[in-house]
Design a protein around this motif. Sequence first.
Motif, PDB file in Angstrom:
ATOM      1  N   LEU A  13       0.830  -1.206   0.000  1.00 32.64           N
ATOM      2  CA  LEU A  13       0.000   0.000   0.000  1.00 32.64           C
ATOM      3  C   LEU A  13       0.862   1.253   0.000  1.00 32.64           C
ATOM      4  O   LEU A  13       0.647   2.180  -0.804  1.00 32.64           O
ATOM      5  CB  LEU A  13      -0.934  -0.011   1.207  1.00 32.64           C
ATOM      6  N   VAL A  14       1.858   1.291   0.879  1.00 32.35           N
ATOM      7  CA  VAL A  14       2.725   2.468   0.964  1.00 32.35           C
ATOM      8  C   VAL A  14       3.551   2.627  -0.309  1.00 32.35           C
ATOM      9  O   VAL A  14       3.660   3.733  -0.883  1.00 32.35           O
ATOM     10  CB  VAL A  14       3.630   2.359   2.200  1.00 32.35           C
ATOM     11  N   GLY A  15       4.157   1.520  -0.764  1.00 33.78           N
ATOM     12  CA  GLY A  15       5.010   1.589  -1.944  1.00 33.78           C
ATOM     13  C   GLY A  15       4.248   1.979  -3.201  1.00 33.78           C
ATOM     14  O   GLY A  15       4.736   2.780  -4.010  1.00 33.78           O
ATOM     15  N   SER A  16       3.059   1.422  -3.369  1.00 34.49           N
ATOM     16  CA  SER A  16       2.262   1.746  -4.558  1.00 34.49           C
ATOM     17  C   SER A  16       1.801   3.201  -4.536  1.00 34.49           C
ATOM     18  O   SER A  16       1.794   3.879  -5.573  1.00 34.49           O
ATOM     19  CB  SER A  16       1.055   0.820  -4.648  1.00 34.49           C
ATOM     20  N   SER A  17       1.420   3.683  -3.364  1.00 35.48           N
ATOM     21  CA  SER A  17       1.002   5.085  -3.260  1.00 35.48           C
ATOM     22  C   SER A  17       2.171   6.025  -3.533  1.00 35.48           C
ATOM     23  O   SER A  17       2.027   7.034  -4.248  1.00 35.48           O
ATOM     24  CB  SER A  17       0.425   5.347  -1.866  1.00 35.48           C
ATOM     25  N   ALA A  18       3.337   5.700  -2.977  1.00 39.09           N
ATOM     26  CA  ALA A  18       4.519   6.543  -3.203  1.00 39.09           C
ATOM     27  C   ALA A  18       4.933   6.533  -4.666  1.00 39.09           C
ATOM     28  O   ALA A  18       5.280   7.587  -5.233  1.00 39.09           O
ATOM     29  CB  ALA A  18       5.670   6.069  -2.319  1.00 39.09           C
ATOM     30  N   TRP A  19       4.897   5.361  -5.294  1.00 42.42           N
ATOM     31  CA  TRP A  19       5.294   5.285  -6.696  1.00 42.42           C
ATOM     32  C   TRP A  19       4.266   5.969  -7.601  1.00 42.42           C
ATOM     33  O   TRP A  19       4.626   6.550  -8.630  1.00 42.42           O
ATOM     34  CB  TRP A  19       5.502   3.842  -7.103  1.00 42.42           C
ATOM     35  N   ALA A  20       2.987   5.902  -7.256  1.00 39.35           N
ATOM     36  CA  ALA A  20       1.976   6.616  -8.039  1.00 39.35           C
ATOM     37  C   ALA A  20       2.247   8.121  -8.028  1.00 39.35           C
ATOM     38  O   ALA A  20       2.140   8.796  -9.067  1.00 39.35           O
ATOM     39  CB  ALA A  20       0.590   6.316  -7.490  1.00 39.35           C
ATOM     40  N   LYS A  21       2.612   8.649  -6.859  1.00 38.53           N
ATOM     41  CA  LYS A  21       2.966  10.074  -6.774  1.00 38.53           C
ATOM     42  C   LYS A  21       4.260  10.353  -7.537  1.00 38.53           C
ATOM     43  O   LYS A  21       4.379  11.372  -8.255  1.00 38.53           O
ATOM     44  CB  LYS A  21       3.133  10.471  -5.307  1.00 38.53           C
ATOM     45  N   GLY A  22       5.256   9.460  -7.406  1.00 42.97           N
ATOM     46  CA  GLY A  22       6.508   9.643  -8.131  1.00 42.97           C
ATOM     47  C   GLY A  22       6.315   9.602  -9.637  1.00 42.97           C
ATOM     48  O   GLY A  22       6.926  10.387 -10.371  1.00 42.97           O
ATOM     49  N   LEU A  23       5.462   8.693 -10.110  1.00 46.76           N
ATOM     50  CA  LEU A  23       5.204   8.614 -11.546  1.00 46.76           C
ATOM     51  C   LEU A  23       4.531   9.889 -12.054  1.00 46.76           C
ATOM     52  O   LEU A  23       4.830  10.360 -13.160  1.00 46.76           O
ATOM     53  CB  LEU A  23       4.327   7.402 -11.837  1.00 46.76           C
ATOM     54  N   SER A  24       3.640  10.441 -11.266  1.00 48.05           N
ATOM     55  CA  SER A  24       3.007  11.702 -11.659  1.00 48.05           C
ATOM     56  C   SER A  24       4.057  12.803 -11.814  1.00 48.05           C
ATOM     57  O   SER A  24       3.993  13.607 -12.766  1.00 48.05           O
ATOM     58  CB  SER A  24       1.963  12.099 -10.616  1.00 48.05           C
ATOM     59  N   ASP A  25       5.030  12.847 -10.921  1.00 47.14           N
ATOM     60  CA  ASP A  25       6.096  13.842 -11.020  1.00 47.14           C
ATOM     61  C   ASP A  25       7.013  13.568 -12.207  1.00 47.14           C
ATOM     62  O   ASP A  25       7.506  14.505 -12.854  1.00 47.14           O
ATOM     63  CB  ASP A  25       6.904  13.870  -9.726  1.00 47.14           C
ATOM     64  N   VAL A  26       7.257  12.297 -12.508  1.00 44.31           N
ATOM     65  CA  VAL A  26       8.080  11.954 -13.672  1.00 44.31           C
ATOM     66  C   VAL A  26       7.408  12.421 -14.961  1.00 44.31           C
ATOM     67  O   VAL A  26       8.063  12.954 -15.874  1.00 44.31           O
ATOM     68  CB  VAL A  26       8.336  10.421 -13.714  1.00 44.31           C
ATOM     69  N   LYS A  27       6.114  12.239 -15.049  1.00 44.86           N
ATOM     70  CA  LYS A  27       5.384  12.691 -16.243  1.00 44.86           C
ATOM     71  C   LYS A  27       5.489  14.200 -16.428  1.00 44.86           C
ATOM     72  O   LYS A  27       5.628  14.697 -17.560  1.00 44.86           O
ATOM     73  CB  LYS A  27       3.922  12.280 -16.133  1.00 44.86           C
TER      74      LYS A  27
END
Length: 277
Positions: free
Chosen positions: A138-152
Amino acid sequence: AVGSLRLSVLLVSGDEELFAIFAFATCGGYSGGLRLSVDCANKSESDLNIDIAFAYPFRLHQVNFDAPTCEGKRRETLSLIGDFSSSAEFFVTIAVFAFLYSLAATVVYIFFQNKYRENNRGPLIDFIVTVVFSFLWLVGSSAWAKGLSDVKIATDPDEVLLLMSACKQQSNKCLPVRSPVMSSLNTSVVFGFLNFILWAGNIWFVFKETGWHSSGQRHAADTMEKQSSGYNQGGYNQDSYGPAGGYNQPGSYGQVGDYGQPQSYGQSGPTSFANQI
């Protein structure tokens, strides 16, 4: 019931392995890029194919590229903005360890079932690890979802063009040629949350293997047995209306009274009539 429960645990473990592979493969194996064009007022200084490549773990501040300044032959070296390696690497690390643990758990379920259930340690350890991995997913997926948004945002061609000094002059034309394809990264986020749902759902199956679940069932059974025995010993089941009760004892109406004695009407009448004759 126990056999079907173990089969369910095995099936879930197999799904956990498969989903974990998809999660770290779609994220850890990513590489992409974008292409820009700078058409200077002086055509000889233009560069219509500026390729910028980036990949996992998305340390974009280390991705450098050259761009024309449209001021003679001089070029400038720029870099993308942002470092998103922490969330990406954390996500991939969880996926790798989840895969390894699921694989080891499957082997134990199949070949070492007796050792697994010995002293109830195996199910308890499995339960705790499953809860921990559910939280980490849960924590990792939420953090990566936010990170992917920043990468885009950081790799958006329109945002990258703003970094170039040539694009700040209206006489020059700066255009995006190709945007990065992020479909596999979007898939990794989806698999991350699917892994969380899968591991969270497996908590119940693993919990039923522990001694906590069996002791709770025994406690409930003992409680129901005590309640039923209390009702059986209560006053409602005593034979209060039986032979020992007051209503079934032979009372005064069953005894032979004065009216039932034959001597009161069958003696003195005939004797006195014979004497008168």
